[in-house]
Motif scaffolding. Structure first.
Motif, PDB file in Angstrom:
ATOM      1  N   MET A  84       1.233  -1.370   0.005  1.00  0.00           N
ATOM      2  CA  MET A  84       0.057  -0.036  -0.531  1.00  0.00           C
ATOM      3  C   MET A  84       0.948   1.152   0.047  1.00  0.00           C
ATOM      4  SD  MET A  84      -3.175   0.320   2.834  1.00  0.00           S
ATOM      5  CE  MET A  84      -3.886  -0.837   1.942  1.00  0.00           C
ATOM      6  N   LEU A  85       0.564   2.338  -1.175  1.00  0.00           N
ATOM      7  CA  LEU A  85       1.419   3.469  -1.425  1.00  0.00           C
ATOM      8  C   LEU A  85       0.905   4.553  -1.985  1.00  0.00           C
ATOM      9  CD1 LEU A  85       4.288   1.557  -3.856  1.00  0.00           C
ATOM     10  CD2 LEU A  85       4.559   2.106  -1.556  1.00  0.00           C
ATOM     11  N   GLY A  86       1.128   5.370  -1.490  1.00  0.00           N
ATOM     12  CA  GLY A  86       0.558   6.931  -1.542  1.00  0.00           C
ATOM     13  C   GLY A  86       1.296   7.620  -1.090  1.00  0.00           C
ATOM     14  N   LEU A  87       1.394   9.178  -1.440  1.00  0.00           N
ATOM     15  CA  LEU A  87       1.992  10.411  -0.334  1.00  0.00           C
ATOM     16  C   LEU A  87       1.386  10.435  -0.005  1.00  0.00           C
ATOM     17  CD1 LEU A  87       1.324  13.256  -3.369  1.00  0.00           C
ATOM     18  CD2 LEU A  87       3.312  11.602  -3.294  1.00  0.00           C
ATOM     19  N   GLN A  88       2.029  10.983   1.787  1.00  0.00           N
ATOM     20  CA  GLN A  88       1.207  10.998   3.141  1.00  0.00           C
ATOM     21  C   GLN A  88      -0.229  12.158   3.016  1.00  0.00           C
ATOM     22  OE1 GLN A  88       3.340  13.411   1.516  1.00  0.00           O
ATOM     23  NE2 GLN A  88       3.755  14.890   1.857  1.00  0.00           N
ATOM     24  N   ASN A  89      -0.963  11.764   3.832  1.00  0.00           N
ATOM     25  CA  ASN A  89      -2.216  11.596   4.238  1.00  0.00           C
ATOM     26  C   ASN A  89      -3.027  11.208   2.933  1.00  0.00           C
ATOM     27  OD1 ASN A  89      -3.267  14.097   6.166  1.00  0.00           O
ATOM     28  ND2 ASN A  89      -3.995  14.902   4.751  1.00  0.00           N
ATOM     29  N   ALA A  90      -2.585  10.659   2.527  1.00  0.00           N
ATOM     30  CA  ALA A  90      -3.921   9.538   1.312  1.00  0.00           C
ATOM     31  C   ALA A  90      -4.945   9.020   2.623  1.00  0.00           C
ATOM     32  CB  ALA A  90      -3.062   9.005   0.517  1.00  0.00           C
ATOM     33  N   GLY A  91      -3.814   8.611   3.580  1.00  0.00           N
ATOM     34  CA  GLY A  91      -6.082   7.933   3.875  1.00  0.00           C
ATOM     35  C   GLY A  91      -5.251   6.356   4.014  1.00  0.00           C
ATOM     36  N   LYS A  92      -3.898   5.447   3.675  1.00  0.00           N
ATOM     37  CA  LYS A  92      -3.850   4.110   3.672  1.00  0.00           C
ATOM     38  C   LYS A  92      -3.687   4.264   5.372  1.00  0.00           C
ATOM     39  CE  LYS A  92       0.829   5.661   3.487  1.00  0.00           C
ATOM     40  NZ  LYS A  92       0.172   6.935   2.797  1.00  0.00           N
ATOM     41  N   THR A  93      -3.080   4.839   6.776  1.00  0.00           N
ATOM     42  CA  THR A  93      -2.877   3.673   7.447  1.00  0.00           C
ATOM     43  C   THR A  93      -4.526   3.988   8.361  1.00  0.00           C
ATOM     44  OG1 THR A  93      -1.544   4.581   8.242  1.00  0.00           O
ATOM     45  CG2 THR A  93      -2.318   4.014   9.960  1.00  0.00           C
ATOM     46  N   CYS A  94      -5.594   4.722   7.653  1.00  0.00           N
ATOM     47  CA  CYS A  94      -6.949   4.711   8.318  1.00  0.00           C
ATOM     48  C   CYS A  94      -7.204   3.787   7.423  1.00  0.00           C
ATOM     49  CB  CYS A  94      -7.256   5.863   7.609  1.00  0.00           C
ATOM     50  SG  CYS A  94      -6.967   7.137   8.957  1.00  0.00           S
ATOM     51  N   LEU A  95      -7.447   3.539   5.873  1.00  0.00           N
ATOM     52  CA  LEU A  95      -7.880   2.649   5.314  1.00  0.00           C
ATOM     53  C   LEU A  95      -6.989   0.865   5.904  1.00  0.00           C
ATOM     54  CD1 LEU A  95      -9.218   1.490   2.685  1.00  0.00           C
ATOM     55  CD2 LEU A  95      -7.116   2.149   1.392  1.00  0.00           C
ATOM     56  N   LEU A  96      -6.471   1.117   6.226  1.00  0.00           N
ATOM     57  CA  LEU A  96      -5.693  -0.604   6.622  1.00  0.00           C
ATOM     58  C   LEU A  96      -6.282  -1.104   8.108  1.00  0.00           C
ATOM     59  CD1 LEU A  96      -3.764  -3.214   6.171  1.00  0.00           C
ATOM     60  CD2 LEU A  96      -2.143  -2.190   6.483  1.00  0.00           C
ATOM     61  N   ASN A  97      -6.618  -0.155   8.559  1.00  0.00           N
ATOM     62  CA  ASN A  97      -7.612  -0.155  10.346  1.00  0.00           C
ATOM     63  C   ASN A  97      -8.397  -0.423   9.143  1.00  0.00           C
ATOM     64  OD1 ASN A  97      -5.105   0.669  11.507  1.00  0.00           O
ATOM     65  ND2 ASN A  97      -5.334   2.326  12.255  1.00  0.00           N
ATOM     66  N   VAL A  98      -9.643  -0.058   8.759  1.00  0.00           N
ATOM     67  CA  VAL A  98     -10.826  -0.450   8.892  1.00  0.00           C
ATOM     68  C   VAL A  98     -10.881  -1.436   7.806  1.00  0.00           C
ATOM     69  CG1 VAL A  98     -13.216   0.774   7.073  1.00  0.00           C
ATOM     70  CG2 VAL A  98     -11.177   1.815   8.782  1.00  0.00           C
ATOM     71  N   LEU A  99     -10.039  -2.371   6.851  1.00  0.00           N
ATOM     72  CA  LEU A  99     -10.252  -2.783   6.392  1.00  0.00           C
ATOM     73  C   LEU A  99     -10.246  -4.360   6.650  1.00  0.00           C
ATOM     74  CD1 LEU A  99      -8.092  -1.919   2.851  1.00  0.00           C
ATOM     75  CD2 LEU A  99     -10.543  -2.826   2.685  1.00  0.00           C
ATOM     76  N   SER A 100      -9.193  -4.222   7.901  1.00  0.00           N
ATOM     77  CA  SER A 100      -8.592  -5.211   8.553  1.00  0.00           C
ATOM     78  C   SER A 100      -9.609  -5.119  10.007  1.00  0.00           C
ATOM     79  CB  SER A 100      -6.960  -5.127   9.370  1.00  0.00           C
ATOM     80  OG  SER A 100      -7.317  -3.729   9.938  1.00  0.00           O
ATOM     81  N   GLY A 101     -10.355  -4.582   9.864  1.00  0.00           N
ATOM     82  CA  GLY A 101     -11.829  -4.915  10.705  1.00  0.00           C
ATOM     83  C   GLY A 101     -11.513  -3.762  11.839  1.00  0.00           C
ATOM     84  N   GLY A 102     -10.801  -2.658  11.549  1.00  0.00           N
ATOM     85  CA  GLY A 102     -10.477  -2.155  12.931  1.00  0.00           C
ATOM     86  C   GLY A 102     -11.484  -0.558  12.939  1.00  0.00           C
ATOM     87  N   ASP A 103     -11.756   0.806  13.537  1.00  0.00           N
ATOM     88  CA  ASP A 103     -12.487   1.712  13.299  1.00  0.00           C
ATOM     89  C   ASP A 103     -11.912   2.622  12.825  1.00  0.00           C
ATOM     90  OD1 ASP A 103     -14.882   0.853  15.217  1.00  0.00           O
ATOM     91  OD2 ASP A 103     -13.453   1.195  16.122  1.00  0.00           O
ATOM     92  N   PHE A 104     -12.288   3.586  12.343  1.00  0.00           N
ATOM     93  CA  PHE A 104     -11.424   5.119  11.576  1.00  0.00           C
ATOM     94  C   PHE A 104     -11.175   5.709  12.707  1.00  0.00           C
ATOM     95  CE2 PHE A 104     -11.982   8.916   9.382  1.00  0.00           C
ATOM     96  CZ  PHE A 104     -11.175   9.194   8.883  1.00  0.00           C
ATOM     97  N   THR A 105     -10.315   6.243  11.894  1.00  0.00           N
ATOM     98  CA  THR A 105     -10.194   7.786  13.124  1.00  0.00           C
ATOM     99  C   THR A 105      -9.231   8.441  12.795  1.00  0.00           C
ATOM    100  OG1 THR A 105      -7.772   6.481  13.487  1.00  0.00           O
ATOM    101  CG2 THR A 105      -8.917   5.759  15.597  1.00  0.00           C
ATOM    102  N   TYR A 106      -9.780   9.594  13.427  1.00  0.00           N
ATOM    103  CA  TYR A 106      -9.483  11.170  12.299  1.00  0.00           C
ATOM    104  C   TYR A 106      -8.057  11.695  12.662  1.00  0.00           C
ATOM    105  CZ  TYR A 106     -13.851  13.256  10.264  1.00  0.00           C
ATOM    106  OH  TYR A 106     -14.190  13.246   9.274  1.00  0.00           O
ATOM    107  N   ASP A 107      -6.948  10.885  13.957  1.00  0.00           N
ATOM    108  CA  ASP A 107      -6.020  11.650  14.561  1.00  0.00           C
ATOM    109  C   ASP A 107      -5.566  10.772  14.688  1.00  0.00           C
ATOM    110  OD1 ASP A 107      -7.837  10.227  16.327  1.00  0.00           O
ATOM    111  OD2 ASP A 107      -6.730  11.793  18.211  1.00  0.00           O
ATOM    112  N   THR A 108      -5.126  10.056  12.494  1.00  0.00           N
ATOM    113  CA  THR A 108      -3.884   9.174  12.943  1.00  0.00           C
ATOM    114  C   THR A 108      -2.800  10.559  13.377  1.00  0.00           C
ATOM    115  OG1 THR A 108      -3.871   9.411  10.673  1.00  0.00           O
ATOM    116  CG2 THR A 108      -5.093   7.685  10.978  1.00  0.00           C
TER     117      THR A 108
END
Ligand SMILES: Nc1nc2c(ncn2[C@@H]2O[C@H](COP(=O)(O)OP(=O)(O)OP(=O)(O)O)[C@@H](O)[C@H]2O)c(=O)[nH]1
Ligand SMILES: [Mg+2]
Length: 162
Positions: free
Chosen positions: A1-25
């Motif tokens: 999973m690649l992309g510029l900073q702030n694209a939302g990669k970490t948020c997306l992976l959290n959600v895809l792996s069953g976690g919650d969306f968080t604003y303050d990553t």
């Protein structure tokens, strides 16, 4: 999973792996790995930091993977040019030839954004050859279209097992 900073990669992976969306990553330092489960398939996903200092690592992490996901913030129109340059530069690496690419236009929940067709043009996806290229609009926040992402991933995971 690649992309510029702030694209939302970490948020997306959290959600895809069953976690919650968080604003303050916080920006990813180096990388982070999580498993995504779908039916009986378990997919190991590496989410790599997108800040300029981490981009030279991208190629090493992508060698030998089943698929590359490139995440773009479709509401950050000023950064599309930079996203296109980084995407094309990684796609030109010989070591990554033929690896399927899924481009994800993230943050579709926001008001001001480019459409999927505009994203395809802005990133010049038609100029990427020698591999399969797909592009979806998604929202990690509202969990929009994530089933399509999971299905795409599972299909690529299964292809390698054959
Ligand atoms: N509105 C909206 N905001 C999002 C969405 N996905 C992520 N964000 C926000 O975007 C910001 C950056 O998200 P991250 O997941 O940390 O971005 P990243 O791509 O991992 O960034 P780096 O680790 O620096 O490469 C955070 O404030 C998130 O809350 C989305 O689908 N919609
Ligand atoms: Mg991150």
């Amino acid at each position: 999973m690649l992309g510029l900073q702030n694209a939302g990669k970490t948020c997306l992976l959290n959600v895809l792996s069953g976690g919650d969306f968080t604003y303050d990553t916080i920006p990813t330092i180096g990388f982070n790995m999580k498993r995504v489960q779908k039916n009986n398939v378990s997919i190991k996903c590496w989410d790599i930091g997108g800040q300029p200092r981490f981009r030279p690592m991208w190629e090493r992490y992508c060698r030998g993977v089943n698929a590359i996901l490139f995440v773009v913030d479709i509401a950050d129109i000023e950064k599309l040019q930079a996203a296109r340059e980084e995407l094309h530069s990684i796609m030109e690496q010989e070591s990554l030839e033929g690896i399927p690419l899924l481009v994800l236009g993230n943050k579709s929940d926001l008001q001001v954004k480019v459409s999927v067709d505009e994203l395809i043009d802005a990133l010049d996806l038609k100029g990427i050859d020698h591999r399969e290229v797909s592009c979806y609009g998604i929202s990690a926040k509202e969990e929009t279209n994530l089933e399509a992402v999971l299905s795409w991933l599972v299909k690529r995971a299964n292809e390698l097992q054959r």
